[in-house]
Motif scaffolding. Sequence first.
Motif, PDB file in Angstrom:
ATOM      1  N   PRO A   1       0.800  -1.221   0.000  1.00 25.64           N
ATOM      2  CA  PRO A   1       0.000   0.000   0.000  1.00 25.64           C
ATOM      3  C   PRO A   1       0.834   1.272   0.000  1.00 25.64           C
ATOM      4  O   PRO A   1       2.030   1.258   0.291  1.00 25.64           O
ATOM      5  CB  PRO A   1      -0.791  -0.119   1.308  1.00 25.64           C
ATOM      6  N   GLY A   2       0.157   2.380  -0.305  1.00 24.73           N
ATOM      7  CA  GLY A   2       0.765   3.697  -0.206  1.00 24.73           C
ATOM      8  C   GLY A   2       0.515   4.275   1.174  1.00 24.73           C
ATOM      9  O   GLY A   2      -0.097   3.641   2.040  1.00 24.73           O
ATOM     10  N   ARG A   3       0.935   5.513   1.367  1.00 25.21           N
ATOM     11  CA  ARG A   3       0.945   6.102   2.702  1.00 25.21           C
ATOM     12  C   ARG A   3      -0.454   6.276   3.299  1.00 25.21           C
ATOM     13  O   ARG A   3      -0.628   6.062   4.506  1.00 25.21           O
ATOM     14  CB  ARG A   3       1.666   7.452   2.668  1.00 25.21           C
ATOM     15  N   ARG A   4      -1.431   6.644   2.495  1.00 26.82           N
ATOM     16  CA  ARG A   4      -2.781   6.837   3.026  1.00 26.82           C
ATOM     17  C   ARG A   4      -3.395   5.508   3.462  1.00 26.82           C
ATOM     18  O   ARG A   4      -3.977   5.400   4.552  1.00 26.82           O
ATOM     19  CB  ARG A   4      -3.680   7.504   1.974  1.00 26.82           C
ATOM     20  N   GLU A   5      -3.253   4.506   2.606  1.00 27.67           N
ATOM     21  CA  GLU A   5      -3.798   3.201   2.946  1.00 27.67           C
ATOM     22  C   GLU A   5      -3.084   2.602   4.152  1.00 27.67           C
ATOM     23  O   GLU A   5      -3.703   1.935   4.988  1.00 27.67           O
ATOM     24  CB  GLU A   5      -3.700   2.249   1.751  1.00 27.67           C
TER      25      GLU A   5
ATOM     26  N   ALA B   1      -6.240   7.793  -4.284  1.00 28.46           N
ATOM     27  CA  ALA B   1      -5.328   8.930  -4.130  1.00 28.46           C
ATOM     28  C   ALA B   1      -3.873   8.474  -4.145  1.00 28.46           C
ATOM     29  O   ALA B   1      -3.007   9.127  -4.744  1.00 28.46           O
ATOM     30  CB  ALA B   1      -5.642   9.677  -2.836  1.00 28.46           C
ATOM     31  N   ASP B   2      -3.592   7.345  -3.508  1.00 28.07           N
ATOM     32  CA  ASP B   2      -2.227   6.805  -3.510  1.00 28.07           C
ATOM     33  C   ASP B   2      -1.802   6.444  -4.940  1.00 28.07           C
ATOM     34  O   ASP B   2      -0.651   6.678  -5.331  1.00 28.07           O
ATOM     35  CB  ASP B   2      -2.140   5.563  -2.621  1.00 28.07           C
ATOM     36  N   HIS B   3      -2.733   5.861  -5.692  1.00 28.73           N
ATOM     37  CA  HIS B   3      -2.434   5.473  -7.077  1.00 28.73           C
ATOM     38  C   HIS B   3      -2.168   6.713  -7.935  1.00 28.73           C
ATOM     39  O   HIS B   3      -1.242   6.713  -8.778  1.00 28.73           O
ATOM     40  CB  HIS B   3      -3.592   4.666  -7.655  1.00 28.73           C
ATOM     41  N   GLU B   4      -2.933   7.768  -7.722  1.00 26.74           N
ATOM     42  CA  GLU B   4      -2.726   9.005  -8.478  1.00 26.74           C
ATOM     43  C   GLU B   4      -1.362   9.609  -8.150  1.00 26.74           C
ATOM     44  O   GLU B   4      -0.679  10.140  -9.043  1.00 26.74           O
ATOM     45  CB  GLU B   4      -3.851   9.994  -8.166  1.00 26.74           C
ATOM     46  N   ASP B   5      -0.959   9.521  -6.886  1.00 22.26           N
ATOM     47  CA  ASP B   5       0.375   9.985  -6.498  1.00 22.26           C
ATOM     48  C   ASP B   5       1.455   9.212  -7.258  1.00 22.26           C
ATOM     49  O   ASP B   5       2.457   9.788  -7.697  1.00 22.26           O
ATOM     50  CB  ASP B   5       0.596   9.792  -4.994  1.00 22.26           C
ATOM     51  N   MET B   6       1.237   7.901  -7.401  1.00 23.08           N
ATOM     52  CA  MET B   6       2.218   7.061  -8.076  1.00 23.08           C
ATOM     53  C   MET B   6       2.320   7.423  -9.559  1.00 23.08           C
ATOM     54  O   MET B   6       3.427   7.493 -10.117  1.00 23.08           O
ATOM     55  CB  MET B   6       1.862   5.581  -7.914  1.00 23.08           C
ATOM     56  N   LEU B   7       1.187   7.667 -10.198  1.00 23.40           N
ATOM     57  CA  LEU B   7       1.207   8.053 -11.612  1.00 23.40           C
ATOM     58  C   LEU B   7       1.925   9.385 -11.805  1.00 23.40           C
ATOM     59  O   LEU B   7       2.703   9.550 -12.750  1.00 23.40           O
ATOM     60  CB  LEU B   7      -0.228   8.138 -12.142  1.00 23.40           C
ATOM     61  N   ALA B   8       1.664  10.328 -10.901  1.00 21.99           N
ATOM     62  CA  ALA B   8       2.330  11.631 -10.989  1.00 21.99           C
ATOM     63  C   ALA B   8       3.831  11.486 -10.765  1.00 21.99           C
ATOM     64  O   ALA B   8       4.640  12.130 -11.451  1.00 21.99           O
ATOM     65  CB  ALA B   8       1.730  12.583  -9.954  1.00 21.99           C
TER      66      ALA B   8
ATOM     67  N   LEU C   1       4.898   5.733  -1.696  1.00 25.90           N
ATOM     68  CA  LEU C   1       4.004   5.295  -2.764  1.00 25.90           C
ATOM     69  C   LEU C   1       3.630   3.822  -2.644  1.00 25.90           C
ATOM     70  O   LEU C   1       4.355   3.037  -2.030  1.00 25.90           O
ATOM     71  CB  LEU C   1       4.673   5.520  -4.120  1.00 25.90           C
ATOM     72  N   PRO C   2       2.499   3.443  -3.263  1.00 30.56           N
ATOM     73  CA  PRO C   2       2.171   2.012  -3.333  1.00 30.56           C
ATOM     74  C   PRO C   2       3.081   1.292  -4.325  1.00 30.56           C
ATOM     75  O   PRO C   2       3.750   1.933  -5.144  1.00 30.56           O
ATOM     76  CB  PRO C   2       0.710   2.007  -3.811  1.00 30.56           C
ATOM     77  N   GLU C   3       3.109  -0.026  -4.218  1.00 34.98           N
ATOM     78  CA  GLU C   3       3.917  -0.891  -5.082  1.00 34.98           C
ATOM     79  C   GLU C   3       5.408  -0.747  -4.767  1.00 34.98           C
ATOM     80  O   GLU C   3       5.792  -0.137  -3.774  1.00 34.98           O
ATOM     81  CB  GLU C   3       3.594  -0.640  -6.562  1.00 34.98           C
ATOM     82  N   ASP C   4       6.234  -1.343  -5.604  1.00 34.50           N
ATOM     83  CA  ASP C   4       7.673  -1.433  -5.337  1.00 34.50           C
ATOM     84  C   ASP C   4       8.432  -0.462  -6.235  1.00 34.50           C
ATOM     85  O   ASP C   4       8.320  -0.519  -7.463  1.00 34.50           O
ATOM     86  CB  ASP C   4       8.144  -2.869  -5.602  1.00 34.50           C
ATOM     87  N   HIS C   5       9.225   0.429  -5.620  1.00 27.65           N
ATOM     88  CA  HIS C   5       9.958   1.428  -6.404  1.00 27.65           C
ATOM     89  C   HIS C   5      11.456   1.390  -6.105  1.00 27.65           C
ATOM     90  O   HIS C   5      12.133   2.421  -6.167  1.00 27.65           O
ATOM     91  CB  HIS C   5       9.377   2.816  -6.124  1.00 27.65           C
ATOM     92  N   ARG C   6      11.953   0.205  -5.808  1.00 22.43           N
ATOM     93  CA  ARG C   6      13.377   0.078  -5.515  1.00 22.43           C
ATOM     94  C   ARG C   6      14.249   0.427  -6.717  1.00 22.43           C
ATOM     95  O   ARG C   6      15.329   1.007  -6.566  1.00 22.43           O
ATOM     96  CB  ARG C   6      13.690  -1.341  -5.010  1.00 22.43           C
ATOM     97  N   GLU C   7      13.800   0.062  -7.909  1.00 22.12           N
ATOM     98  CA  GLU C   7      14.596   0.358  -9.111  1.00 22.12           C
ATOM     99  C   GLU C   7      14.704   1.865  -9.329  1.00 22.12           C
ATOM    100  O   GLU C   7      15.784   2.374  -9.657  1.00 22.12           O
ATOM    101  CB  GLU C   7      13.973  -0.315 -10.337  1.00 22.12           C
TER     102      GLU C   7
END
Length: 231
Positions: A10-14, A44-51, A92-98
């Motif tokens: 999850p992202g920060r809000r969730e 909202a978390d998903h929109e943050d990730m897209l941005a 953010l939600p999901e994995d952003h290690r790369e």
Amino acid sequence: MDELPFTHKPGRRERQLRRRHGNPLFAWPPQEVLPEELLAAQKADHEDMLAFREHFRALIQRAVDLPADAGSDTVLSLKEALEAHYEQSCALPEDHREERAALKRLIDLVMKTLWRHAGSDPIAQQELSDEETARAIHFRLLEQPLVADLLHPDSCIDPQELAATLLSATTDEIEAVCELFDGAELAQLLERSETRLAELDEQGIDLSQALNRLALIRLRTEQSNLSPPQH
């Protein structure tokens, strides 16, 4: 208690909704998160990730286009943007290690440019060395989700919920969060945590895990107040 469709990463809000859901440390009687509340947070978390992804691509291009003879102000501006994006990615939600690995490589390249600008100036060299040390600590702390959620410019963790949030956290998160506060702030947080558990103790619920976390907060508070001031 109804099962809600919380996501795996999850992202920060969730994340904060998950901490609050049915948790007596936040409210008594425990309050359940509404499905529509969760859906709005996930959206909202998903929109943050897209941005973030859009800005990330633009930032990478900005780094690629940086002239070899760019001035210090331009280089510093790029470095600050890279650091801000690194911090944002942790919430953010999901994995952003790369993406974080790429940002870190670019920050290292930018720092090499700043070291060249510093030349043999001992004051400038010391400032850069201190900055690199501070950044390493900051990035280490950001590995804990709760730290990323707290440090976000638009944090969804209300100050009044901080004690309950910390009493619901993992050991690693508590250790990291305690590094963010000074002795006086930790003492205040400890007092709020003790008050909250004293209120709940009368309800006859199992507080064993929360008491273990309280003991860790108390230990870190005592250690912080015993440590000499940092200069």
